[in-house]
Design an enzyme around this catalytic site. Structure first.
Site, PDB file in Angstrom:
ATOM      1  N   CYS A   1     -10.848   5.128 -13.165  1.00 39.11           N
ATOM      2  CA  CYS A   1     -10.532   5.972 -12.012  1.00 39.11           C
ATOM      3  C   CYS A   1      -9.038   6.191 -11.770  1.00 39.11           C
ATOM      4  O   CYS A   1      -8.626   7.344 -11.530  1.00 39.11           O
ATOM      5  CB  CYS A   1     -11.222   5.461 -10.751  1.00 39.11           C
ATOM      6  SG  CYS A   1     -11.472   3.700 -10.636  1.00 39.11           S
TER       7      CYS A   1
ATOM      8  N   GLN B   1     -17.617   3.378 -20.700  1.00 43.23           N
ATOM      9  CA  GLN B   1     -18.277   3.976 -19.537  1.00 43.23           C
ATOM     10  C   GLN B   1     -18.334   5.490 -19.692  1.00 43.23           C
ATOM     11  O   GLN B   1     -17.343   6.118 -20.068  1.00 43.23           O
ATOM     12  CB  GLN B   1     -17.513   3.648 -18.248  1.00 43.23           C
ATOM     13  CG  GLN B   1     -17.866   2.308 -17.643  1.00 43.23           C
ATOM     14  CD  GLN B   1     -17.357   2.207 -16.216  1.00 43.23           C
ATOM     15  OE1 GLN B   1     -16.209   2.515 -15.939  1.00 43.23           O
ATOM     16  NE2 GLN B   1     -18.205   1.767 -15.314  1.00 43.23           N
TER      17      GLN B   1
ATOM     18  N   HIS C   1     -17.240   8.595  -7.594  1.00 49.61           N
ATOM     19  CA  HIS C   1     -17.306   7.981  -8.915  1.00 49.61           C
ATOM     20  C   HIS C   1     -18.759   8.081  -9.375  1.00 49.61           C
ATOM     21  O   HIS C   1     -19.663   7.836  -8.591  1.00 49.61           O
ATOM     22  CB  HIS C   1     -16.969   6.487  -8.879  1.00 49.61           C
ATOM     23  CG  HIS C   1     -15.656   6.138  -8.269  1.00 49.61           C
ATOM     24  ND1 HIS C   1     -14.639   5.548  -8.987  1.00 49.61           N
ATOM     25  CD2 HIS C   1     -15.192   6.252  -6.995  1.00 49.61           C
ATOM     26  CE1 HIS C   1     -13.617   5.318  -8.182  1.00 49.61           C
ATOM     27  NE2 HIS C   1     -13.925   5.732  -6.972  1.00 49.61           N
TER      28      HIS C   1
ATOM     29  N   HIS D   1     -15.175  11.399 -12.284  1.00 50.73           N
ATOM     30  CA  HIS D   1     -14.663  11.355 -10.917  1.00 50.73           C
ATOM     31  C   HIS D   1     -14.557  12.775 -10.393  1.00 50.73           C
ATOM     32  O   HIS D   1     -14.035  13.659 -11.071  1.00 50.73           O
ATOM     33  CB  HIS D   1     -13.316  10.631 -10.875  1.00 50.73           C
ATOM     34  CG  HIS D   1     -13.438   9.197 -11.286  1.00 50.73           C
ATOM     35  ND1 HIS D   1     -13.272   8.793 -12.595  1.00 50.73           N
ATOM     36  CD2 HIS D   1     -13.775   8.089 -10.578  1.00 50.73           C
ATOM     37  CE1 HIS D   1     -13.488   7.486 -12.667  1.00 50.73           C
ATOM     38  NE2 HIS D   1     -13.788   7.038 -11.470  1.00 50.73           N
TER      39      HIS D   1
ATOM     40  N   LYS E   1     -22.439   2.933  -2.412  1.00 55.38           N
ATOM     41  CA  LYS E   1     -22.883   3.473  -3.691  1.00 55.38           C
ATOM     42  C   LYS E   1     -24.396   3.603  -3.739  1.00 55.38           C
ATOM     43  O   LYS E   1     -25.125   2.913  -3.018  1.00 55.38           O
ATOM     44  CB  LYS E   1     -22.411   2.591  -4.848  1.00 55.38           C
ATOM     45  CG  LYS E   1     -22.937   1.153  -4.797  1.00 55.38           C
ATOM     46  CD  LYS E   1     -22.456   0.351  -5.993  1.00 55.38           C
ATOM     47  CE  LYS E   1     -22.985  -1.093  -5.918  1.00 55.38           C
ATOM     48  NZ  LYS E   1     -22.712  -1.861  -7.137  1.00 55.38           N
TER      49      LYS E   1
ATOM     50  N   ASP F   1     -17.858   7.756 -17.654  1.00 56.47           N
ATOM     51  CA  ASP F   1     -17.284   7.788 -16.323  1.00 56.47           C
ATOM     52  C   ASP F   1     -16.937   9.210 -15.908  1.00 56.47           C
ATOM     53  O   ASP F   1     -16.515  10.020 -16.736  1.00 56.47           O
ATOM     54  CB  ASP F   1     -15.993   6.953 -16.317  1.00 56.47           C
ATOM     55  CG  ASP F   1     -15.886   6.080 -15.092  1.00 56.47           C
ATOM     56  OD1 ASP F   1     -16.712   6.245 -14.180  1.00 56.47           O
ATOM     57  OD2 ASP F   1     -14.974   5.245 -15.045  1.00 56.47           O
TER      58      ASP F   1
ATOM     59  N   ARG G   1     -13.366  -5.916 -19.127  1.00 56.11           N
ATOM     60  CA  ARG G   1     -13.537  -6.764 -17.947  1.00 56.11           C
ATOM     61  C   ARG G   1     -13.799  -8.192 -18.391  1.00 56.11           C
ATOM     62  O   ARG G   1     -14.548  -8.431 -19.344  1.00 56.11           O
ATOM     63  CB  ARG G   1     -14.689  -6.256 -17.079  1.00 56.11           C
ATOM     64  CG  ARG G   1     -14.431  -4.863 -16.530  1.00 56.11           C
ATOM     65  CD  ARG G   1     -15.577  -4.358 -15.687  1.00 56.11           C
ATOM     66  NE  ARG G   1     -15.377  -2.945 -15.339  1.00 56.11           N
ATOM     67  CZ  ARG G   1     -16.264  -2.205 -14.693  1.00 56.11           C
ATOM     68  NH1 ARG G   1     -17.422  -2.733 -14.313  1.00 56.11           N
ATOM     69  NH2 ARG G   1     -16.002  -0.932 -14.423  1.00 56.11           N
TER      70      ARG G   1
END
Length: 674
Positions: free
Chosen positions: A365, A412, A546, A416, A500, A414, A394
């Protein structure tokens, strides 16, 4: 306190009883059969302004302070001293099973103390698959000890001891557990209660445990159980603390359900993605490289490419723009984003380079935010949707990693979305629809949805104002309601920057997998001072969504392996067709068929070894290849292939042109059929 209370039943009817009536007595007044079948009760104060579910699991469920105004599960023996809505849960209710399992954990702890009196107790929650209890005992338990514990549990169940809830002053309870040197119980009381509180205890026979409950009426209601295994667990998860012994078990309403559970476990073992990954040569984890780091082998990489190509195509079709961001960035960036404070325990330690301190990115992000911020934005530009299949890193403890499902480095899918407050609901709806498309395309027909909200009492764990949290939660609720999707609210499980939506798919064995997530974020746009020029000519702050729909490519792939047992649908299979010439003289025709199939876009493997036909067919079958195409004189003369279909066997001879056309339609339609 009123002398009488009103009880509202699920059918809307009202009954009046003397104050202090119990749910069991209410059940008896309706039907003795209902009273006998009831396991636990759910109550909600009739006149409470709000009644958000506070059902919890683990330590929180057993020890946390009760909210008298919330909907909650209670024992059938609980006195009702106010007007309530009451639901009696029987074995037909899935919410009753965790109560049975929690009670089974108490039965197991009772058995352990009767057999090994010097043992000290940790905690014993129910889990999705059963229950466990942590024990401190210098002498290790043995397999024979586990058998003895299970036998003793059967004795305790046969004694049919009542589960009785008792209360005593906090200091009295602390003194008792300190005297017994039960250091873990002392910790739980000190953590979950305050000075002046009464603490909740449950007694069955001579056994007493600090616990909030609820429980089944008696040990005799724990009808089907099994002690499963033993594992180590450090006290409070800290390697510096004493090592505990964790005994796992499971419990069901009856033996039939338990037997079915073990059949499912056997099937799950056959589908274990770690075993199939090795058998089908899809991926590996190399000890010399490090735990939790995935090596994608050619066959696995082909499936990954297929997944990523589909995702990128769908993103572009839905108005996303593809971006790429670095794997490492300066620590200062993570301080601005808040990750260095709120998420530090999941990040790798900083790296000192010649110009600054850097950290591996745990999320994409901040990188997308920097791209947004790189040029001015107008309300006409919004929404801006950035998508990236980005590698993130991570920190996971070595004991928590599990094949592809929990790793240290992953990709990911991902995205945004930066938009105006007025656009947020439509954007969340779009994300939900995208998530549904992912699940159906990859063959999942069932899913469950959870809305994770914040815990206002734990203010230090969350960023943003109360007003922003209310707006964010409301936006997600409205989006789910618009789609008509039922959901469960989970208080206290939001990310630090916003609430979320979690979409949990249900696989072929009925297991839940957490994958797709849609998150509202009002925090990062403020931290990075993001702006757009509104229709009024003034500067405004956008809001941010997200979303990750695979969750991670690795985890989603692991779930796919287990869901299909390695027998992927045609469009995903790494080798879609295996070609078997009957003899050497059919080799030229086999090469011609291979070329035509590859020209049509299929992934094909020709077995030209000097082996018998049946051995070649068997090898392709073991690799779970969708189609095995056999060819001899007859097929060569007719321009055909003899088709063996996975799971169906020999389908006979088919003209090659016809076979190609049908296979193409299955691939383009992402069909699950062959």
């Amino acid at each position: 306190m009123s002398e009488n209370v009103q009880v509202k039943l699920p059918d809307g009817s009202l009954k009046q009883f003397a104050a202090g009536v119990t749910p069991f007595q209410v059940a008896e007044s309706i039907s003795p059969r209902l009273a006998a079948a009831s396991v636990v009760a759910r109550i909600k104060p009739m006149h409470a302004a709000t009644a958000t579910s506070t059902d919890q699991s683990g330590e929180e469920a057993m020890y946390a302070t009760e909210d008298a105004h919330a909907q909650r599960l209670v024992d059938l023996s609980t006195p009702l001293n106010e007007d309530v809505e009451l639901e009696l849960l029987t074995e037909k209710s899935p919410d009753a099973l965790p109560v049975v399992r929690h009670s089974a954990a108490h039965v197991m702890a009772t058995a352990v103390l009767e057999l090994f009196p010097d043992t000290k107790l940790g905690h014993g929650p129910s889990t999705d698959a059963g229950f466990f209890y942590d024990f401190y005992r210098p002498t290790p338990f043995t397999p024979d000890d586990l058998k003895a514990i299970e036998a003793k549990m059967a004795e305790i169940v046969a004694r049919d001891e009542k589960f009785v809830r008792e209360f005593e002053p906090r200091e009295q309870g602390l003194a008792h557990f300190r005297e017994e040197n039960d250091f873990m119980k002392v910790h739980f009381i000190e953590r979950f209660t305050r000075e002046g509180d009464e603490i909740s205890l449950y007694r069955n026979g001579k056994f007493v445990d600090f616990c909030r409950g609820p429980h089944v009426p008696s040990t005799g209601r724990v009808k089907a159980f099994k002690v499963l295994s033993l594992a180590g667990a450090y006290w409070l998860g800290d390697e510096k603390n004493p090592q505990l012994q964790r005994i796992y078990g499971t419990a069901f309403f009856n033996k039939k359900e338990m037997d079915e559970h073990f059949v499912r476990l056997e099937e799950a073992a056959k589908r274990d993605h770690r075993l199939l990954g090795k058998q089908l040569d899809l991926f590996s984890i190399q000890e010399i490289a490090g735990a939790g780091l995935i090596f994608w082998h050619p066959k696995g990489a082909i499936i990954r490419k297929t997944m990523e190509d589909w995702m990128k195509k769908e993103c572009l079709r839905r108005g996303y723009e593809l971006v790429y961001t670095p794997h490492v960035m300066r620590s200062e960036l993570w301080k601005i984003s808040g990750h260095a404070g709120f998420y530090a325990q999941n990040m790798y330690t900083p790296m000192e380079l010649d110009d600054a301190e850097y950290r591996l990115k745990p999320m994409n992000c901040p990188g997308h935010i920097l791209i947004y911020k790189n040029s001015p934005k107008s309300y006409r530009d919004l929404p801006v949707r950035y998508a990236e299949l980005g590698n993130v890193y991570r920190y996971e403890r070595s004991g928590t990693m599990h094949g592809l499902l929990r790793v240290r480095g992953f990709t990911q899918d991902d995205a945004h979305i930066f938009c105006t407050p007025e656009q947020i609901e439509d954007e969340v709806v779009g994300c939900i629809e995208f998530a549904q498309s992912v699940l159906t395309t990859f063959g999942f027909s069932e899913f469950k949805v959870e809305l994770s909200t914040w815990d206002p009492k734990d203010r230090q764990s969350y960023a943003g104002t109360d007003e922003k949290w209310e707006l964010a939660i409301s936006s997600l609720q409205k989006a789910l309601d618009r789609k008509g999707i039922p959901y469960k609210t989970i208080p206290g499980e939001a990310a630090f920057y916003g609430p979320k939506i979690d979409v949990k798919l249900v696989d072929v064995l009925g297991r839940l997998w957490q994958l797709s997530t849609v998150q509202f974020d009002f925090n990062l746009p403020a931290r990075f001072e993001l702006e757009y020029v509104g229709e009024d000519g003034e500067r405004h702050q956008p809001v941010m969504v997200h979303r990750a729909l695979y969750g991670s490519v690795e985890r989603f792939f692991g779930v796919l392996i287990e869901h299909y047992g390695g027998a992927f649908p045609l469009w995903l299979a790494p080798v879609q067709m295996g070609i078997v010439p009957i003899s050497e003289r059919h080799q030229a025709y086999a090469e011609s068929v291979k070329a035509q199939l590859e020209e049509a876009g299929f992934r094909v493997e020709l077995d030209a070894r000097n082996e018998k036909m049946n051995a070649k067919i068997r090898d392709f079958t073991l690799q779970k290849t969708p189609y095995v195409l056999v060819m001899g004189d007859k097929e060569a003369e007719a321009g055909a292939v003899s088709v063996r279909t996975r799971g169906k066997g020999d389908q006979g001879s088919v003209p090659l042109v016809e076979f190609i056309a049908r296979a193409k339609s299955l691939v383009t339609g992402h069909s699950m059929e062959l």
